[in-house]
Write a protein that holds these residues in place. Structure first.
Motif, short mmCIF file in Angstrom:
data_model
loop_
_atom_site.label_atom_id
_atom_site.label_comp_id
_atom_site.label_asym_id
_atom_site.label_seq_id
_atom_site.Cartn_x
_atom_site.Cartn_y
_atom_site.Cartn_z
N ALA A 327 0.81 -1.11 -0.26
CA ALA A 327 -0.07 -0.07 0.01
C ALA A 327 0.88 1.41 0.00
CB ALA A 327 -0.99 -0.04 1.17
N PRO A 328 0.77 2.03 -0.92
CA PRO A 328 1.66 3.26 -1.14
C PRO A 328 1.16 4.19 0.04
CG PRO A 328 -0.06 3.46 -2.77
CD PRO A 328 -0.41 2.11 -2.26
N GLN A 329 2.21 5.14 0.81
CA GLN A 329 2.19 6.06 1.52
C GLN A 329 1.68 7.27 0.72
OE1 GLN A 329 5.50 6.37 4.39
NE2 GLN A 329 5.69 3.99 4.40
N ALA A 330 1.21 8.41 1.44
CA ALA A 330 0.75 9.62 0.87
C ALA A 330 1.88 10.23 -0.07
CB ALA A 330 0.33 10.57 2.09
N HIS A 331 3.15 10.27 0.48
CA HIS A 331 3.95 10.95 -0.22
C HIS A 331 4.31 10.46 -1.55
CE1 HIS A 331 7.39 8.49 0.79
NE2 HIS A 331 6.94 8.44 2.10
N GLU A 332 4.37 8.93 -1.53
CA GLU A 332 4.54 8.21 -2.49
C GLU A 332 3.37 8.47 -3.82
OE1 GLU A 332 7.04 4.44 -0.32
OE2 GLU A 332 4.83 4.29 -0.71
N ILE A 333 2.49 8.37 -3.22
CA ILE A 333 1.09 8.85 -4.36
C ILE A 333 1.34 9.82 -5.01
CG2 ILE A 333 -1.19 9.12 -4.51
CD1 ILE A 333 -1.72 7.07 -2.18
N ILE A 334 1.77 11.06 -4.27
CA ILE A 334 2.23 12.45 -4.87
C ILE A 334 3.29 12.12 -5.90
CG2 ILE A 334 2.98 14.66 -4.41
CD1 ILE A 334 1.33 14.37 -1.62
N GLN A 335 4.33 11.51 -5.50
CA GLN A 335 5.49 11.45 -6.41
C GLN A 335 4.99 10.63 -7.59
OE1 GLN A 335 9.49 10.41 -4.15
NE2 GLN A 335 7.82 10.15 -2.25
N ILE A 336 4.20 9.67 -7.46
CA ILE A 336 3.87 8.95 -8.85
C ILE A 336 3.13 9.72 -9.74
CG2 ILE A 336 2.59 6.83 -9.35
CD1 ILE A 336 3.33 5.69 -6.72
N GLU A 337 2.22 10.41 -8.99
CA GLU A 337 1.23 10.94 -9.94
C GLU A 337 2.01 12.21 -10.52
OE1 GLU A 337 -1.77 10.26 -10.68
OE2 GLU A 337 -1.68 8.83 -9.09
#
Length: 752
Positions: A327-337
């Motif tokens: 499960a991605p963390q919040a900052h990882e989701i931001i970086q991916i997007e």
């Protein structure tokens, strides 16, 4: 900007190492039953209290401690406290508090153990050993978090522990604790203080001949990175890589070391070198099955590929991140997007970028706890809106970015990007004065970035030059030393060679003469032995020929005798009028013929020890078909591999086949019923053979139990199967009867 820095796990590992007791934990210390007995029957004395401490720590130090292990440690601490109070033993009371604090830390509630740690420190300072006092200080420091409000107190306690170790002469433990302190100081942004403490640790390590310095070099490199001393940062990070590879480092630290070296090269836009180190770190993290670190490294690689202009590879890397089962963390989701958005815009695939813009827009509306990611999202959204021609919509995000720029200004690269985006927005909206101001700001920042990068790149070249020159100097000194040593040894070697040559020549002459005499004697002895061997071989050849002739003669006579017995039985049956007796004689004839076939085959082949079972099964089945005159009523289907069996196994197997086929012919197809009998003989695995005889006849009676049957044929088949040391199975159904014999072959040869 690189969005993620891998958190090193070395801090926790180092702290745990410092807290491991000096004695070696026995495996019996973690036995739950033994621990319960100790709690129940332990005497109130110092030895029992010491053992309870050892057992409690053993449960905490298990590789994967579970909740019951933690509970056992708490119970040990409670019992230690009770026994210590009973015998008025303040040191034991302090150790019980120390064990309880450790149990809180291992269970993930270190802050709850602060009171126990403080009490342990108070008691062990007065009654305990120096090492126990140091452990209490370190344990108390572990109850504080890495938050800014707790870091000064935590660092002060660890520094106190290091001082205790130094005064006690335990320099390696002091150096390890100082290394940990330096790491904490970096978290507190005290880079100068961190460098001072880390250099002290390095000096102690070198004084004591400690060689595993890769972790310390990596931390020093990180501290220099914090002071913007790029050259020293790269120097120590490369030194960490060299040391770790030399010592074959295999733990999580190796991943951190490779990643930090990659970050150094990334910072000066040496993306090829950065990707090399990121790839090494990724391979190591995957080997350790560290999914979180793998994800972070893939994001680093995606950034480097994007900056190098390889947008499709960057997209593939982002997709690899999403495929990870984590499960991605919040900052990882931001970086991916953000990564998807920038890659698709660079590829001019704006429709594909739109969903990621929508996600970032929604994330901005919900808000982010980390200002750096909020500002990064704003810049990405502004970039997308300007690329799609929505300059007025982009203006509101530019205003929001500029309102929060003082909270987190970001690096020069980000400031330059923001100025460029503001210039583009003002130009599109007709704000010429603002556009000129922002363009001037962009040029100023861009020039600064270029100047800094060029300076860093020059530093890299200088470092490489210094390293190469140092290597060359070392090589030159080594060569000079070697030449001097060769010169000093030259005369001595020459003199020794001359003397040695003379001695060697005399020795060789003596050896040659002795060798000549020995060879002459040996040749004479070998000639005599060869003559004896040749005579023995001739004798053995004659014996083998005689043996083969005798065996063939025996098989021939056995076959003839069996044929005579069959003929006698046939003659005898003509004078009998009892049907059962005639049937018994006929069955006996069939059995004898089954054995006779084997001896006939052996007589006519060169291989006197094995029977070709494919030929044998077909011959025997053909005989049975002719003997019973089945005609077209019964069809025989034979599926056999070419397998050679020992005579000892072929005879009982042939008799079993004879009995099974006879029974099928006589009983399976009553009246005018037609049917088929299928015979298969194949290998079952590499060492077993399976014989199966199946018919589609009437089947056995419902009340028929093979094990209780008085039938001679059934008993004979079971007995022969036991003789083969195999299994015998018979199954009956309305569709017919199936007989299976599985046995281990003594010798088997597959004929191709």
């Amino acid at each position: 900007m690189l969005q993620f820095m891998i958190d090193s796990r070395r801090q926790v590992l180092l702290l745990l190492y410092l807290l491991i007791p000096a004695y070696i934990l026995a495996q019996s210390d973690t036995d739950t039953n033994n621990a319960r007995v100790l709690l129940r029957d332990g005497k109130a004395d110092t030895a029992t209290i010491a053992r309870m401490l050892r057992v409690g720590e053993a449960f905490l130090d298990k590789p994967e401690s579970r909740e019951e292990d933690m509970n056992m440690a708490f119970r040990m601490a409670d019992q230690m406290e009770a026994l210590s109070r009973q015998i008025n033993y303040p040191r034991g009371l302090g150790l019980s508090k120390l064990l309880r604090a450790k149990a809180f830390r291992e269970s993930g509630h270190a802050d709850q153990g602060r009171a126990s740690s403080e009490k342990a420190l108070q008691l062990l300072t007065q009654y305990g050993t120096v090492r126990e006092k140091a452990q209490a200080v370190i344990e108390l420091g572990g109850t504080y978090s890495n938050e800014p409000k707790d870091l000064p107190r935590k660092i002060a306690l660890y520094q106190q522990g290091a001082d205790i170790y130094l005064k006690n002469g335990n320099k390696l433990s002091a150096a390890q604790l100082k290394e940990f302190i330096g790491d904490l100081m970096q978290l507190n942004k005290d880079y100068d203080g961190a460098l001072r403490v880390l250099q002290e640790a390095l000096s102690i390590y070198k004084e004591n001949g400690y060689q595993r310095l890769q972790g310390l070099y990596s931390v020093i490199g990180g501290a220099y990175q914090g002071t913007n001393n790029f050259v020293q940062s790269l120097r120590y990070n490369l030194l960490a890589v060299e040391t770790a590879e030399k010592l074959n480092e295999q733990g999580p630290l190796m991943t951190t070391i490779y990643n930090r070296a990659g970050l150094n090269y990334y910072g000066v836009q040496y993306y090829d070198q950065a990707l090399d180190y990121f790839d090494k770190a990724l391979a190591h993290a995957r080997h350790l099955h560290d999914t979180g670190t793998v994800k972070a490294l893939l994001l680093n690689i995606s950034d480097a590929l994007r900056n190098r202009g390889e947008y499709n590879r960057s997209l593939d890397t982002l997709r690899s991140v999403e495929r990870l089962h984590s499960a991605p963390q919040a900052h990882e989701i931001i970086q991916i997007e953000i990564g998807y958005l920038r890659d698709y815009i660079a590829l001019r695939a704006l429709p594909k970028a739109t969903p990621h813009y929508e996600k970032l827009k929604k994330l901005l509306e919900t808000g982010s706890e980390i200002p750096v990611f909020t500002q990064a999202m704003r810049l990405a959204v502004i970039f997308y809106l300007q690329e799609t021609g929505h300059f007025r919509d982009a203006a509101q995000y530019l205003n929001a970015y500029q309102q929060h720029v003082k909270e987190f200004q970001g690096g020069l690269v980000r400031q330059a990007e923001a100025a460029l985006l503001a210039f583009r927005s003002d130009s599109a909206l007709g704000n010429l004065s603002g556009a000129i101001a922002h363009f001037q700001r962009y040029k100023q920042l861009s020039d600064s970035v270029t100047s800094i990068n060029q300076s860093k790149q020059l530093d890299v070249l200088r470092l490489q030059f210094e390293t190469e020159r140092k290597d060359k100097d070392i090589e030159l000194l080594t060569q000079k030393s070697t030449l001097q040593e060769v010169s000093l040894q030259k005369e001595k070697v020459f003199r020794n060679v001359v003397m040695g040559g003379i001695c060697m020549l005399l020795l060789i002459l003596a050896l040659l003469y002795n060798r000549y005499r020995l060879k002459k004697k040996t040749t004479s002895r070998l000639e005599k032995q060869q003559e004896a061997i040749n005579a023995q071989n001739e004798l053995l050849k004659k014996l083998v020929d005689e043996k083969e002739w005798l065996l063939k003669e025996i098989h021939h006579r056995v076959k003839n005798n069996l044929q005579i017995i069959i003929s006698l039985l046939n003659t005898q049956s003509r004078y009998l009028d009892n049907a059962d007796a005639i049937a018994a004689i006929k069955n006996s004839q069939h059995r004898m013929y089954a054995m006779s076939l084997i001896h006939q085959r052996l007589y006519h082949t060169d291989n006197l020890g094995a029977i070709d079972m494919q030929w044998y099964i077909r011959e025997l089945t053909g005989f049975m078909e002719e003997s019973f005159d089945t005609g077209p009523k019964i069809t025989f289907c034979i599926d056999s591999e070419v397998i050679l069996l020992d005579v000892v196994q072929a005879v009982p197997l042939g008799l079993i086949l004879n009995e099974a086929v006879s029974n099928a012919i006589k009983y399976a197809f009553p009246g005018d019923r037609n049917g088929a009998v299928a015979i298969t003989f194949k290998k079952d695995g590499t060492q077993y053979c399976l014989l199966t005889i199946t018919d589609d006849g009437a089947g056995l009676p419902d009340n028929f139990i093979p094990e209780e049957s008085p039938s001679l044929g059934m008993s004979l088949m079971r007995g022969l199967a036991e003789q083969l040391e195999g299994s015998f199975q018979i199954k009956s159904s309305p569709d017919g009867v199936s007989i299976q014999v599985l046995f281990l072959i003594r010798s088997i040869n597959q004929v191709n």
